[in-house]
Each structure stands twice: as C-alpha cells, then as structure tokens.
Motif scaffolding. Structure first.
Motif, PDB file in Angstrom:
ATOM      1  N   THR A  61       0.886  -1.235   0.171  1.00  0.00           N
ATOM      2  CA  THR A  61      -0.097  -0.050   0.257  1.00  0.00           C
ATOM      3  C   THR A  61       1.077   1.221  -0.003  1.00  0.00           C
ATOM      4  OG1 THR A  61      -0.098   0.077   2.459  1.00  0.00           O
ATOM      5  CG2 THR A  61      -1.858  -1.164   1.214  1.00  0.00           C
ATOM      6  N   SER A  62       0.449   2.365  -0.259  1.00  0.00           N
ATOM      7  CA  SER A  62       0.883   3.659  -0.031  1.00  0.00           C
ATOM      8  C   SER A  62       0.147   4.704   0.324  1.00  0.00           C
ATOM      9  CB  SER A  62       1.440   4.009  -1.330  1.00  0.00           C
ATOM     10  OG  SER A  62       0.349   4.250  -2.337  1.00  0.00           O
ATOM     11  N   HIS A  63       0.914   5.802   0.678  1.00  0.00           N
ATOM     12  CA  HIS A  63       0.128   6.980   1.330  1.00  0.00           C
ATOM     13  C   HIS A  63       0.924   8.338   1.115  1.00  0.00           C
ATOM     14  CE1 HIS A  63       2.081   5.680   4.936  1.00  0.00           C
ATOM     15  NE2 HIS A  63       2.152   6.998   5.275  1.00  0.00           N
ATOM     16  N   CYS A 116       0.527   8.814  -5.376  1.00  0.00           N
ATOM     17  CA  CYS A 116       0.765   7.585  -4.615  1.00  0.00           C
ATOM     18  C   CYS A 116       0.463   6.428  -5.407  1.00  0.00           C
ATOM     19  CB  CYS A 116      -0.086   7.800  -3.240  1.00  0.00           C
ATOM     20  SG  CYS A 116       0.559   8.827  -2.311  1.00  0.00           S
ATOM     21  N   GLN A 117      -0.222   6.207  -6.665  1.00  0.00           N
ATOM     22  CA  GLN A 117      -0.334   5.078  -7.363  1.00  0.00           C
ATOM     23  C   GLN A 117      -0.218   5.176  -8.863  1.00  0.00           C
ATOM     24  OE1 GLN A 117      -4.414   4.236  -6.195  1.00  0.00           O
ATOM     25  NE2 GLN A 117      -4.399   1.958  -6.927  1.00  0.00           N
ATOM     26  N   TYR A 122      -3.594   6.932  -2.955  1.00  0.00           N
ATOM     27  CA  TYR A 122      -3.604   5.403  -3.109  1.00  0.00           C
ATOM     28  C   TYR A 122      -5.139   5.070  -3.069  1.00  0.00           C
ATOM     29  CZ  TYR A 122      -3.166   0.312  -2.823  1.00  0.00           C
ATOM     30  OH  TYR A 122      -3.311  -1.039  -3.009  1.00  0.00           O
ATOM     31  N   ASN A 146      -7.283   1.360  -3.423  1.00  0.00           N
ATOM     32  CA  ASN A 146      -7.141  -0.055  -3.403  1.00  0.00           C
ATOM     33  C   ASN A 146      -8.156  -0.636  -4.433  1.00  0.00           C
ATOM     34  OD1 ASN A 146      -5.949  -2.651  -2.573  1.00  0.00           O
ATOM     35  ND2 ASN A 146      -8.148  -3.259  -1.903  1.00  0.00           N
ATOM     36  N   LYS A 189      -6.380  -0.762  -8.145  1.00  0.00           N
ATOM     37  CA  LYS A 189      -5.354  -1.558  -8.069  1.00  0.00           C
ATOM     38  C   LYS A 189      -4.993  -2.203  -9.465  1.00  0.00           C
ATOM     39  CE  LYS A 189      -2.910  -5.173  -5.566  1.00  0.00           C
ATOM     40  NZ  LYS A 189      -3.077  -6.072  -4.332  1.00  0.00           N
ATOM     41  N   LEU A 220       3.442  -1.670  -7.783  1.00  0.00           N
ATOM     42  CA  LEU A 220       2.838  -0.118  -7.375  1.00  0.00           C
ATOM     43  C   LEU A 220       4.002   0.653  -7.182  1.00  0.00           C
ATOM     44  CD1 LEU A 220       0.744   1.764  -6.283  1.00  0.00           C
ATOM     45  CD2 LEU A 220       1.435   0.917  -4.016  1.00  0.00           C
ATOM     46  N   ILE A 251       5.507   5.143  -6.869  1.00  0.00           N
ATOM     47  CA  ILE A 251       4.988   6.377  -6.187  1.00  0.00           C
ATOM     48  C   ILE A 251       5.967   7.551  -7.025  1.00  0.00           C
ATOM     49  CG2 ILE A 251       4.177   5.699  -3.848  1.00  0.00           C
ATOM     50  CD1 ILE A 251       6.950   6.439  -2.730  1.00  0.00           C
TER      51      ILE A 251
END
Length: 814
Positions: free
Chosen positions: A229-231, A275-276, A303, A305, A308, A313, A315
């Motif tokens: 995941t990312s943020h 972020c994605q 991000y 989900n 996806k 992934l 950034i």
C-alpha cells in the motif's frame, strides 16, 4: 559540487563504455583439473541438494556472478541493506534481504526533469541514458545523452553534473549516505540523500521540476512481495525540518519494508505527488508522464485499492522550484528504506537493526523521522567527511590516484552484505562492547556468501580498526567465544570426501555462517575443507588480537582473549608433526589459498606461526604470565631456526620444503607474518632486516615487474625463471588484497616507490580499464578473467594508510 573534491574523485562521462569484455573464472587448466574431479562430483551433488531446498550454494561455481561494468557509489549506511547505483544513475544491485544480492536494474526508479518558461513546458526528460522495457515507461522521454553529463565518485558521496542540451541549465545531483568514521549512530542509517543544485544560465525566469519515482519491492522478482500500500504526507516536521512526500509499505520475503520518498519543504518550492502508478501498465505510466508535462506539477493522487492494477505499485514525488536568471536554487530529496527487524533464511531468530536504538521500531513514523533527521544533518555530515578526508587529500606526498581509491574502496563496509544488529537486550550477550556497539558481520564476498570469513577479514579489518574500532572489537570478542565450541553435527567435506565436525573445539571457525541458513547459530558455512586443519586461521586471530592491542591499548580486551589464545595454541602445536617447533602442512591446501597445495614447512604459514609465537610472548610479558612466556619462548626459538634452515635459499623464503617442482616458487605473501608484526610495532626483532629486504626486492622484480610489465599488481606465485607459477589456479591469480598487504609492508621497509608502483597499475586496471569500480574482485587472471567480484579483501588498502600513519608517528617521535 565541492571543487576541492572534484580533483580526487573517480570521474567519467555517463556515456562511457568499457571496451574490454570480462569473463568469470570457471575452469582450471587441463593439468589442474585432474585434482578437482572428485571435488567436482561431490560439489555437483551438494549443488543439486541446495537447489532442491530452493537455496543458493554459499559459493556457486557453476553459475558465477557475471559482472556489469556499470557501478558507482551505492546508497545506504552500515548494516542497513544497500541499494546500488550505476555511474549513469540507474538504481541497481539491491541487497535488502540480509546477505542476498539481486543484480537487476529497477527502471522505474529514476529522476525526471521538467522545465517551463512563460507557463509553457519546453523540456521534459528522464535523467536516464537507457531506454526502458516496462510498458508504462515506453512513452517517456528516456535516453538522456550521456555525453552531456559527468559522474564523480568519492565514497560515500557522488556528484552527477548534467548540462541539459539546449536549455542553458545545469543540474548537479549530490548523493550522500552517512558512512562516517567514528560516528556510529549516523553510519547505521538506511538513507540516501540527493541534493540537487539547479543553475539557470538563461536571461529569463524558469520553473524547473524534479520528479523522483520509486517502485515497490526490490529490483527483481526473486522474493515474494505482499501487503503493498502507499500514502502521502504533507508538512511533516521533526528535527526542525519539514518534509512532504510518499510512503510505500510492503512485505519483502515476509519482512516488513517501508520506502519513504521525502522532499524538503521551502518557501520557493511546490511539492506534489502521485501515490499510485504502475510502471508495467502503459496507460498508468502515460498518465503520470502527461500529468507532469501539463504544468510541471502532479495532481496529488492518493492510493485507492479499488484502482489496483497488475504489476508493482510505484510512487512519484515532484518538487517544482522557480529559478531567477543567472541564479541557483536547491532541491533536496531523501530516500529511506526502513526494515527495522530482519531474520535470516531459516527464521530461527529475529534481529533489530542497529539504527532502531535511535529510531525505535515501535514508532510508526520512523521512516519520516529518519528523513527529517538526515536532511537536517546533511551539512554536518559533509563537514565530518571533509574533516576525515582532509589529512589525506592535502598530503602532497601521496599519489592522486591513491586519494581516490582509498575512499572509494570503503564501499564494501556497507555494501558487503553487511548486517549490524542491536542485541543489547539479548541475555546471551556477555560483552559490554557488543551490547553497546552491536553485532556486526560482512560477507566474504557478494558472491561468496559467508559472514566474517576470518582468513580474509585478517587483511580487510584495517578499515574497521581505524574507522569504526568498536565494530572490530565486537567482532573479535564474538569470535573468541566460538573457539571452545564444537558442533553436534557432522558434514561431508567436498575436497577430500571425509566426514567431520562442522566446527571443532579449540579452533577458530572459518566464518560465522551463511545468510541462507542461520549465522551465529550454525557456524562454518564453508565446506570445501575441514578448516580445523588449516594452518593460518588460528594464527591470524592471534596476530590480529595483538595488533588490535598495540593500536588501541585495551588491556581488558587482551586479558579476556588470552585464555582463548591458549586454547588455539593446543591445536596449533599439534600441527608441528616433526617436533622442530614449526607447523607443517600435509600435502593439501590448508590455508586461505585453498586450491594451492603445500607440504611441510612453508614460507606463508611458517612465517605466520613464527610471528604469532612472537606476539604470544609479548602478551605473556604484558599479562605477567611467566609460565607461558617460558613455554612459548622456547618454541619460538626452535621455530625461528627451523624456518630459516628449511626455507631460506639465500634470496627469499621458498614456497615450501617439499620435493615438488614448485617448492622454490616466489610467493607474494611469503612475508605475511612479518607484515603483521610491523603493523603491531615490531621492527626486525624476529625476521632479519636484510632477509626481508631481499624477499621484497625479489617479489617486486619477479611477481610485480615480470607480471604484465608491472601494471597489474603482484601475481601470487612466480617461478625463478620469470614465468608465472601455473601449478594451481590460485598461484597464477593476482589477489588485490594480497597486493595491498605487500605494498603496506614495502612502506614499512622504506620501499615507498616500489609500493606505489605495485599498486598504481592495479587500480588503473580495475577502475579505468576493466570497469570493476565498486565491485573489487578477489582475483584477476590473465587474460581478462576475474573471480568473486565484490570481495572483502579489497579493504586491505587501508593497511596502506595504517602503515603510512604509523611510520609518520615513528618519525615524529624520533
């Protein structure tokens, strides 16, 4: 770029390509192969067993590493895992899973520049000279012309200067990781800094954007990647520094890993992010490129989900800065990879990395805190590095090339598969030094996967002793504790097919383990020979202990290890088979030259024995152990006599005293024992000065000057007729570390000109002709054959500096 360093850096254009093609050593000469046939059959079985278990052999002779002539200064502190970079700017050669290397290039990890004038984009280019095979990057403007950029390396820093074609803009990227001598806290940090200087040579304002993209996982698909995941984060502040950027969280081989790309906030910058995006998806990559192209900033994509896609992934963090005509601005990025807890392949134990002592893993903001701290510390780090280098760089008596390689060869301290753990809470740890400064290990080689291989550490440890001495002591204490240990299990040794204990009591282990198994728990990954029978390992430990004491004057250290030295001497003296006081070899390779057979008394092992006995007598005097002093003084007297009677031929010490046709070969390492005595404060109390000088003159005339015209170091073995000794694959190799130890001894003996001549051609060959910078191999063999790239023994160049400084101190005291 700091002008005072430009002169001493290793530099080349990004477009540079090496003309000489290299090959790994794979097959001995026909006359050498016969002796390897039984070993090869046993090794084949062992290799297959490893593959069935889905692990790599600790030395893979069937699939040796093929070098890429591309490497520059790697990123990362000591024991943090490293991320390599090519001199052309690619991110490649990762070592994030402890001790395991991946050699692919991650194409999505790169910088892109965008220039706008009068609200229009006039230039957008990745700062990467290669095209990409990833679908999402194929529409990007790749293939920057490397003729318009120059790379400079002075580890742990590098500078890349880009003169953007047609734009009248110069970009300078200063890369820094805090590998700083005597600074244990900052040297342990998993961070790389990128300080960009933007110079606008136009007569009008520009807006310049730098976008840093980063992909999840590592640079290959070797390890399972999960929970990705990312943020984003904005205006996060710590250490009086404010940052914005993105984080990727994931598990790599089930080890939690957090990447943090942060940019330093300033009044003149605008920081945006995505972020994605997915580098393997054509539309996703195209959208990011066009987003930057549109206005030089990103749309702050978070991000989701639900969006996806397939593939890894990635950034992006973008910094836009306004630059007035004929002026400069700065843009600062940090890259942090936070893996606070790791385990080895067998997962028997979990370790905390040393930096968690200062940035506890319980803190959810650890990566951002490291980023803030690092950006706030950058100028202080540069000052500490400047102060460290200054005495060497300003010493006019030292060759310019030496000032380059002495620092660049330190890359292996961090990029040697290195681990550094905080074990202060481990109840089994009984040493204050280890509790305070951690548990340290580095691989014999990036390809030879054994931690703290001692016969090689013997040459390499000068870098630790001088620059991080507490790590040297930590390693030594832990080795001492292994001496009385004996493993419960037997293994089959591949060279002779005999079964024996993997680790025998009253002997020093060859290494403390393989990261594909469980280091410190399963000792001795090396299984070619039974190293309890080796003649140099125990002696090298004794010599190193006394050398450490002579340099550090740590009496408690000497007192603790003295009983362990006595245990080793039980084994050592059992190796004197004819009762003359000197150890004897038994017709097989039983030392660091593990493919070069030796019989009876030998110049190399015999010299180490005489030297070690001399050190033992000095230790006994210091500790007032009169009984031991009397015992070992008697042995020393007999050993010295046997050494001279059996091996001195009037010109040099013969290879051994056998009846073989190579017994009188000239060995580069024949004075190794005397070298360590000189490093420990001895002069010629043990080995006669005239004989030592004669040996060194002979080695220089034959092993150096008759080998590639003196331009390729000192070959291990040379025959008296001036031809290379081809008895063994190792006799005809040139070892970089052994050549350094030879040159170090030459300096002690007043042969400085010969020392510099011995070294200069070798390093010119490695860096400028063969493209082996930042992957110094164990060995070179003509023509253009290498063995074991990225090898520990290359750190032995610091024995040169050790010798220079000791001689200078002696001259001052006189």
């Amino acid at each position: 770029m700091e002008k005072e360093f430009e002169e001493y850096s290793w530099s080349l254009k990004l477009s540079h390509e090496y003309n000489i093609k290299l090959e790994p050593f794979t097959t001995p000469r026909l006359k050498q192969i016969i002796g390897f046939i039984p070993f090869t059959l046993r090794y084949l079985k062992y290799h297959r067993e490893c593959k069935k278990k889905n692990i790599q052999p600790h030395m893979d002779f069937f699939e040796p590493t093929k070098v890429k002539q591309i490497y520059g200064v790697p990123l990362g502190g000591i024991g943090t895992g490293t991320i390599g970079r090519s001199y052309a700017g690619a991110f490649t050669r990762y070592q994030l899973v402890p001790g395991i290397y991946e050699y692919e290039t991650c194409e999505a990890n790169l910088f892109t520049v965008n220039i706008r004038k009068k609200n229009h984009t006039v230039y957008q280019q990745t700062l990467c000279i290669k095209s990409s095979q990833q679908k999402g990057l194929k529409g990007w403007n790749m293939g920057y012309c490397g003729d318009h950029a120059t790379y400079y390396a002075l580890y742990p820093e590098s500078w890349t200067v880009y003169d953007l074609p047609g734009q009248h803009v110069r970009l300078t990227c200063h890369q820094l990781s805090p590998v700083i001598p005597h600074n244990y806290k900052d040297s342990s940090l998993p961070v790389g800094l990128f300080n960009w200087t933007v110079e606008n040579k136009n007569k009008e304002d520009i807006e310049l954007s730098l976008m840093f993209t980063w992909q999840s996982g590592s640079c290959s698909d070797k390890f399972e990647l999960t929970d990705v995941t990312s943020h984003s984060f904005k205006n996060y502040t710590n250490s009086n520094t404010s940052i914005s950027g993105c984080v990727i969280n994931q598990k790599l081989k089930n080890i939690p890993l957090e990447y943090c790309i942060a940019a330093k906030n300033s009044e003149n910058t605008t920081i945006t992010y995505n972020c994605q995006f997915y580098p393997d998806d054509e539309r996703s990559g195209e959208n990011l490129w066009n987003d930057l192209l549109k206005d030089g900033v990103l749309d702050n994509v978070e991000y989701d989900n639900r969006k996806k896609l397939n593939g890894k992934l990635a950034i992006a963090v973008c910094v836009q800065v306004k630059v007035k005509p004929l002026s400069k601005e700065n843009v600062e990025f940090s890259l942090v990879w936070n893996m606070p807890k790791v385990s080895f392949h067998e997962n028997q134990k979990t370790y905390k990395k040393f930096y968690t002592r200062y940035f506890p893993e319980s803190n959810n903001e650890i990566a951002k805190d490291i980023a803030c701290y690092s950006l706030s510390s950058r100028e202080q780090w540069q000052k500490e590095l400047y102060d460290f280098r200054k005495p060497i760089l300003e010493n006019k008596s030292l060759p310019k090339w030496y000032k380059t390689v002495i620092f660049n060869e330190l890359y292996y301290i961090s990029d040697g598969g290195t681990v550094w753990f905080d074990i202060k809470d481990d109840p089994t740890c009984k040493h204050e030094v280890v509790r305070e400064y951690g548990r340290f290990a580095y691989l014999e080689g990036q390809e030879y996967r054994m931690y703290n291989t001692y016969d090689v550490h013997f040459n390499a440890n000068f870098a630790l002793l001088k620059l991080w001495p507490k790590l040297q002591l930590s390693l030594q204490y832990e080795f001492a504790d292994t001496i009385p240990m004996e493993s419960k299990n037997d293994i089959k040794f591949l060279m002779d097919g005999e079964n024996g204990k993997q680790k025998s009591k009253n002997s020093l282990p060859h290494d403390i383990g393989d990261p594909y198994r469980e280091p410190w728990i399963t000792l001795n990954a090396y299984n070619s020979h039974d190293t309890k029978d080796w003649k140099d390992l125990n002696l090298k430990f004794i010599l190193t202990v006394y050398r450490d004491y002579s340099y550090l004057k740590d009496l408690d250290y000497l007192k603790y290890i003295w009983p362990y030295i006595k245990l080793l001497m039980i084994t050592v003296q059992s190796q004197d088979h004819d009762g003359d006081g000197l150890i004897d070899s038994q017709g097989h390779p039983d030392q660091t030259y593990d493919a070069w057979s030796v019989t009876g008394a030998s110049a190399y092992c015999g010299g180490l024995h005489v030297a070690a006995l001399s050190c033992i007598c000095e230790i006994a005097k210091i500790l007032k152990d009169d009984e031991s002093l009397e015992k070992y003084s008697s042995i020393l007297t007999r050993a010295k006599k046997a050494y001279n009677d059996k091996l001195w031929n009037g010109k040099y010490y013969k290879y051994d005293c056998s009846n073989s046709n190579y017994n009188d070969s000239i060995m580069t390492d024949m004075c190794c024992g005397h070298w360590y005595l000189r490093c420990s404060g001895f002069k010629h109390e043990v080995f006669e000065e005239e004989k030592v000088k004669s040996c060194l003159e002979t080695i220089f005339d034959y092993n150096v000057m008759k080998y590639s015209n003196g331009e390729a170091g000192s070959v291990n073995g040379m025959r008296p007729n001036g031809k290379v000794d081809i008895t063994s694959m190792q006799s005809e190799e040139m070892w970089i570390g052994t050549t350094c130890s030879l040159a170090s001894l030459m300096i002690y003996e007043g042969l400085e000109d010969k020392a510099w001549k011995t070294l200069e051609g070798m390093y010119d060959l490695l860096y400028n002709k063969l493209g082996l910078a930042f992957q110094t191999p164990e060995a070179l063999m003509k023509p253009n054959v290498y063995r074991s790239p990225g090898y520990m023994r290359g750190l032995c160049i610091w024995s040169i500096q050790y010798a220079l400084e000791q001689k200078a101190n002696q001259n001052q005291s006189n």
